[in-house]
Design a protein around this motif. Structure first.
Motif, short mmCIF file in Angstrom:
data_model
loop_
_atom_site.label_atom_id
_atom_site.label_comp_id
_atom_site.label_asym_id
_atom_site.label_seq_id
_atom_site.Cartn_x
_atom_site.Cartn_y
_atom_site.Cartn_z
N SER A 132 60.02 -3.75 8.92
CA SER A 132 59.90 -4.37 7.79
C SER A 132 59.36 -3.62 6.70
N ARG A 133 59.76 -3.92 5.30
CA ARG A 133 59.03 -3.38 4.49
C ARG A 133 57.55 -3.70 4.15
N LYS A 184 54.04 -4.86 3.26
CA LYS A 184 53.67 -5.93 2.32
C LYS A 184 52.92 -5.15 1.06
N SER A 185 52.24 -4.18 1.31
CA SER A 185 51.58 -3.35 0.37
C SER A 185 52.52 -2.75 -0.65
N GLN A 210 64.07 -5.90 2.22
CA GLN A 210 63.09 -6.28 3.04
C GLN A 210 62.97 -5.48 4.59
N MET A 239 55.48 -4.39 -1.86
CA MET A 239 56.12 -5.50 -2.53
C MET A 239 56.28 -5.11 -4.10
#
Length: 81
Positions: A32-33, A35-36, A17, A38
């Motif tokens: 942060s990783r 969201k697109s 993450q 994931m």
């Protein structure tokens, strides 16, 4: 977005993450990783490859985000994931 917010950084750690990067000024930033990414099975592998190679990547240090595009080719409004 201020153009000084975009800096070059090297990936120094990759977690599921979080991606940790270090700027040219030795500032460590935890990103942060996106969201697109994931469901992107290659994202973490790519980040690990970038870590191993020592490549410098564009990062928004104010927003603590990786940038999707190279800063030379793309208008500043389209930088973020």
């Amino acid at each position: 977005m201020n153009k000084d917010d975009i800096v070059s950084a090297q990936v120094i750690d990759v977690k599921a993450q979080k991606i940790t990067v270090k700027t040219e000024e030795n500032e460590v930033i935890e990103v942060s990783r996106p969201k697109s990414t994931m469901r992107d099975t290659l994202f973490l592998k790519t980040m690990t490859d970038i870590l191993k190679s020592g490549l410098w990547i564009p990062v928004n240090k104010k927003l603590k985000q990786l940038l999707r595009y190279d800063w030379f080719e793309t208008p500043i409004e389209k930088y973020s994931f």
